[in-house]
Design a protein around this motif. Structure first.
Motif, PDB file in Angstrom:
ATOM      1  N   ALA B  34       5.859   1.365  -8.499  1.00 10.17           N
ATOM      2  CA  ALA B  34       4.910   0.596  -7.705  1.00 10.17           C
ATOM      3  C   ALA B  34       4.559   1.370  -6.438  1.00 10.17           C
ATOM      4  CB  ALA B  34       5.499  -0.763  -7.341  1.00 10.17           C
ATOM      5  N   TRP B  35       3.368   1.089  -5.933  1.00  9.94           N
ATOM      6  CA  TRP B  35       2.905   1.663  -4.664  1.00  9.94           C
ATOM      7  C   TRP B  35       2.619   0.518  -3.695  1.00  9.94           C
ATOM      8  CZ3 TRP B  35       2.827   6.781  -3.547  1.00  9.94           C
ATOM      9  CH2 TRP B  35       2.834   7.708  -4.603  1.00  9.94           C
ATOM     10  N   TYR B  36       3.033   0.720  -2.430  1.00  7.02           N
ATOM     11  CA  TYR B  36       2.831  -0.268  -1.388  1.00  7.02           C
ATOM     12  C   TYR B  36       2.146   0.392  -0.201  1.00  7.02           C
ATOM     13  CZ  TYR B  36       6.270  -2.770  -4.129  1.00  7.02           C
ATOM     14  OH  TYR B  36       6.939  -3.374  -5.167  1.00  7.02           O
ATOM     15  N   GLN B  37       1.352  -0.425   0.501  1.00  6.12           N
ATOM     16  CA  GLN B  37       0.711  -0.007   1.748  1.00  6.12           C
ATOM     17  C   GLN B  37       1.325  -0.817   2.882  1.00  6.12           C
ATOM     18  OE1 GLN B  37      -3.110  -1.825   2.893  1.00  6.12           O
ATOM     19  NE2 GLN B  37      -3.989   0.236   2.886  1.00  6.12           N
ATOM     20  N   GLN B  38       1.647  -0.134   3.969  1.00  8.76           N
ATOM     21  CA  GLN B  38       2.175  -0.848   5.134  1.00  8.76           C
ATOM     22  C   GLN B  38       1.463  -0.403   6.397  1.00  8.76           C
ATOM     23  OE1 GLN B  38       6.304  -0.241   6.360  1.00  8.76           O
ATOM     24  NE2 GLN B  38       6.454  -2.407   6.927  1.00  8.76           N
ATOM     25  N   LYS B  39       0.999  -1.383   7.148  1.00  8.78           N
ATOM     26  CA  LYS B  39       0.395  -1.113   8.452  1.00  8.78           C
ATOM     27  C   LYS B  39       1.395  -1.466   9.535  1.00  8.78           C
ATOM     28  CE  LYS B  39      -4.235  -1.731   6.657  1.00  8.78           C
ATOM     29  NZ  LYS B  39      -5.510  -2.472   6.720  1.00  8.78           N
ATOM     30  N   PRO B  40       1.273  -0.854  10.725  1.00  4.62           N
ATOM     31  CA  PRO B  40       2.262  -1.076  11.790  1.00  4.62           C
ATOM     32  C   PRO B  40       2.473  -2.552  12.107  1.00  4.62           C
ATOM     33  CG  PRO B  40       0.813   0.740  12.361  1.00  4.62           C
ATOM     34  CD  PRO B  40       0.249   0.130  11.117  1.00  4.62           C
ATOM     35  N   GLY B  41       3.735  -2.961  12.130  1.00  2.00           N
ATOM     36  CA  GLY B  41       4.085  -4.331  12.483  1.00  2.00           C
ATOM     37  C   GLY B  41       3.829  -5.354  11.392  1.00  2.00           C
ATOM     38  N   LYS B  42       3.433  -4.890  10.215  1.00  2.00           N
ATOM     39  CA  LYS B  42       3.129  -5.801   9.118  1.00  2.00           C
ATOM     40  C   LYS B  42       4.051  -5.558   7.935  1.00  2.00           C
ATOM     41  CE  LYS B  42      -0.547  -7.579  11.113  1.00  2.00           C
ATOM     42  NZ  LYS B  42      -0.550  -8.991  11.585  1.00  2.00           N
ATOM     43  N   ALA B  43       4.113  -6.557   7.051  1.00  2.00           N
ATOM     44  CA  ALA B  43       4.880  -6.394   5.824  1.00  2.00           C
ATOM     45  C   ALA B  43       4.122  -5.498   4.848  1.00  2.00           C
ATOM     46  CB  ALA B  43       5.121  -7.757   5.177  1.00  2.00           C
ATOM     47  N   PHE B  83      -6.017   3.609   6.709  1.00  2.00           N
ATOM     48  CA  PHE B  83      -5.072   4.392   7.500  1.00  2.00           C
ATOM     49  C   PHE B  83      -3.806   3.557   7.674  1.00  2.00           C
ATOM     50  CE2 PHE B  83      -7.518   8.101   8.229  1.00  2.00           C
ATOM     51  CZ  PHE B  83      -8.836   7.681   8.184  1.00  2.00           C
ATOM     52  N   ALA B  84      -2.730   4.041   7.069  1.00  2.00           N
ATOM     53  CA  ALA B  84      -1.494   3.268   6.946  1.00  2.00           C
ATOM     54  C   ALA B  84      -0.415   4.181   6.376  1.00  2.00           C
ATOM     55  CB  ALA B  84      -1.711   2.078   6.004  1.00  2.00           C
ATOM     56  N   THR B  85       0.764   3.606   6.149  1.00  2.00           N
ATOM     57  CA  THR B  85       1.833   4.336   5.480  1.00  2.00           C
ATOM     58  C   THR B  85       1.966   3.801   4.059  1.00  2.00           C
ATOM     59  OG1 THR B  85       2.999   4.737   7.559  1.00  2.00           O
ATOM     60  CG2 THR B  85       4.278   4.944   5.535  1.00  2.00           C
ATOM     61  N   TYR B  86       2.142   4.717   3.110  1.00  2.00           N
ATOM     62  CA  TYR B  86       2.229   4.356   1.700  1.00  2.00           C
ATOM     63  C   TYR B  86       3.612   4.714   1.162  1.00  2.00           C
ATOM     64  CZ  TYR B  86      -2.731   3.665   2.117  1.00  2.00           C
ATOM     65  OH  TYR B  86      -3.959   3.193   2.518  1.00  2.00           O
ATOM     66  N   TYR B  87       4.175   3.790   0.392  1.00  2.00           N
ATOM     67  CA  TYR B  87       5.496   3.987  -0.202  1.00  2.00           C
ATOM     68  C   TYR B  87       5.415   3.828  -1.727  1.00  2.00           C
ATOM     69  CZ  TYR B  87       7.483   3.198   4.479  1.00  2.00           C
ATOM     70  OH  TYR B  87       7.804   3.273   5.818  1.00  2.00           O
ATOM     71  N   CYS B  88       6.103   4.702  -2.427  1.00  2.00           N
ATOM     72  CA  CYS B  88       6.326   4.471  -3.852  1.00  2.00           C
ATOM     73  C   CYS B  88       7.714   3.856  -4.023  1.00  2.00           C
ATOM     74  CB  CYS B  88       6.205   5.760  -4.658  1.00  2.00           C
ATOM     75  SG  CYS B  88       7.423   7.041  -4.283  1.00  2.00           S
ATOM     76  N   GLN B  89       7.912   3.169  -5.128  1.00  2.00           N
ATOM     77  CA  GLN B  89       9.212   2.565  -5.396  1.00  2.00           C
ATOM     78  C   GLN B  89       9.443   2.497  -6.898  1.00  2.00           C
ATOM     79  OE1 GLN B  89       9.568  -1.452  -5.775  1.00  2.00           O
ATOM     80  NE2 GLN B  89      11.710  -1.642  -5.203  1.00  2.00           N
ATOM     81  N   GLN B  90      10.656   2.877  -7.308  1.00  2.00           N
ATOM     82  CA  GLN B  90      10.994   2.746  -8.721  1.00  2.00           C
ATOM     83  C   GLN B  90      11.760   1.443  -8.950  1.00  2.00           C
ATOM     84  OE1 GLN B  90      14.023   2.765 -10.493  1.00  2.00           O
ATOM     85  NE2 GLN B  90      15.388   3.070  -8.734  1.00  2.00           N
ATOM     86  N   TYR B  91      11.460   0.781 -10.042  1.00  2.00           N
ATOM     87  CA  TYR B  91      12.189  -0.449 -10.373  1.00  2.00           C
ATOM     88  C   TYR B  91      12.734  -0.387 -11.801  1.00  2.00           C
ATOM     89  CZ  TYR B  91       7.434  -1.674 -12.017  1.00  2.00           C
ATOM     90  OH  TYR B  91       6.197  -1.670 -12.610  1.00  2.00           O
ATOM     91  N   ASN B  92      12.945   0.827 -12.267  1.00  2.00           N
ATOM     92  CA  ASN B  92      13.526   1.019 -13.601  1.00  2.00           C
ATOM     93  C   ASN B  92      15.019   0.708 -13.618  1.00  2.00           C
ATOM     94  OD1 ASN B  92      13.108   2.430 -16.435  1.00  2.00           O
ATOM     95  ND2 ASN B  92      14.979   3.303 -15.558  1.00  2.00           N
ATOM     96  N   THR B  93      15.692   1.050 -12.518  1.00  2.00           N
ATOM     97  CA  THR B  93      17.153   0.966 -12.470  1.00  2.00           C
ATOM     98  C   THR B  93      17.590   0.493 -11.098  1.00  2.00           C
ATOM     99  OG1 THR B  93      17.230   2.903 -13.937  1.00  2.00           O
ATOM    100  CG2 THR B  93      19.279   2.283 -12.835  1.00  2.00           C
ATOM    101  N   GLY B 101       7.962   7.596   2.286  1.00  2.00           N
ATOM    102  CA  GLY B 101       6.709   7.177   2.895  1.00  2.00           C
ATOM    103  C   GLY B 101       5.770   8.336   3.181  1.00  2.00           C
ATOM    104  N   THR B 102       4.481   8.057   3.111  1.00  2.00           N
ATOM    105  CA  THR B 102       3.432   9.012   3.475  1.00  2.00           C
ATOM    106  C   THR B 102       2.505   8.330   4.456  1.00  2.00           C
ATOM    107  OG1 THR B 102       3.480  10.187   1.354  1.00  2.00           O
ATOM    108  CG2 THR B 102       1.454  10.343   2.667  1.00  2.00           C
ATOM    109  N   LYS B 103       2.429   8.893   5.650  1.00  2.00           N
ATOM    110  CA  LYS B 103       1.554   8.321   6.672  1.00  2.00           C
ATOM    111  C   LYS B 103       0.190   8.976   6.575  1.00  2.00           C
ATOM    112  CE  LYS B 103       1.338   7.236  11.609  1.00  2.00           C
ATOM    113  NZ  LYS B 103       2.016   7.362  12.915  1.00  2.00           N
ATOM    114  N   VAL B 104      -0.838   8.175   6.391  1.00  2.00           N
ATOM    115  CA  VAL B 104      -2.205   8.677   6.316  1.00  2.00           C
ATOM    116  C   VAL B 104      -2.850   8.453   7.677  1.00  2.00           C
ATOM    117  CG1 VAL B 104      -4.449   8.468   5.193  1.00  2.00           C
ATOM    118  CG2 VAL B 104      -2.341   8.235   3.849  1.00  2.00           C
TER     119      VAL B 104
END
Lengths: 125, 107
Positions: B34-43, B83-93, B101-104
């Motif tokens: 899964a990929w998630y986007q996070q902005k400062p101070g937000k979930a 413009f935000a930070t992006y996270y990948c996450q594995q949920y296989n195991t 994280g990658t900050k754009v």
């Protein structure tokens, strides 16, 4: 609309305890697995714990195993995280997250969907 | 534990640019990414699940691809709201693990 509202965060001394709650609404709570994820100040995301919809299965990160306990009350649509023996490194925003099911080769996998706004836990003397 | 490594850690880009973020797993996770986007101070907000499935309500300029150990998130034409930070996450195991994280950032 799915809504998750965390509460129970605050300032606690090292070695102390805290119980976080997450009130869920907008979906059939008992049908869904749930997770807690935390984020230390200025750091990335760390999965903490997960629980199945029935509450019969629980999972923990090694960093909290033996100290934290996840539970749920499906009659109250509420998720909990009991945190004992708290350490400075547990300082973080704690998010409650609902999980959705994905089937792959007859096996279910669970990805995180909707996140609450988070509650802040600070462990400091 | 499965290690997730994102690259780059920071990315400077302009509005309209095509942006690609890479995520590598230390062992095969099939399509459980899964990929998630996070902005400062937000979930964080879910963008992509099952490696390439777009979450409802997420703009079509976001896309995901990959399976096994190599995955990418692409933004076809970067918008000011991206413009935000992006996270990948594995949920296989278990334990479920995130990339760092990658900050754009705005170029």
């Amino acid at each position: 609309e799915v809504q998750l509202l965390e509460s129970g965060g605050g300032l606690v001394q090292p070695g102390g305890s805290l119980r976080l709650s997450c009130a869920a609404s907008g979906f059939t709570f008992s049908n869904y697995a749930m997770s807690w994820v935390r984020q230390a100040p200025g750091k990335g995301l760390e999965w903490v714990s997960a629980i199945s919809g029935s509450g019969g299965s629980t999972y923990y990160a090694d960093s909290v195993k033996g100290r934290f306990t996840i539970s749920r009350d499906n009659s109250k649509n509420t998720l909990y995280l009991q945190m004992n023996s708290l350490r400075a490194e547990d300082t973080a925003v704690y998010y409650c997250v609902d999980e959705r099911e994905q089937w792959l080769e007859y096996t279910p996998y669970y990805y995180m969907d909707v996140w609450g706004k988070g509650t802040t836990v600070t462990v400091s003397s | 534990d499965i290690q997730m490594t994102q690259s780059p850690s920071t990315l400077s880009a302009s509005v309209g640019d095509r942006v690609t973020i890479t995520c590598r797993a230390s062992q095969s996770i099939s399509s459980c990414l899964a990929w998630y986007q996070q902005k400062p101070g937000k979930a964080p907000k879910l963008l992509i699940y099952k490696a390439s499935s777009l979450e409802s309500g997420v703009p079509s300029r976001f896309s995901g691809s990959g399976s096994g150990t190599e995955f990418t998130l692409t933004i076809s034409s970067l918008q000011p709201d991206d413009f935000a930070t992006y996270y990948c996450q594995q949920y296989n195991t278990y334990p479920k693990t995130f990339g760092q994280g990658t900050k754009v950032e705005i170029k």
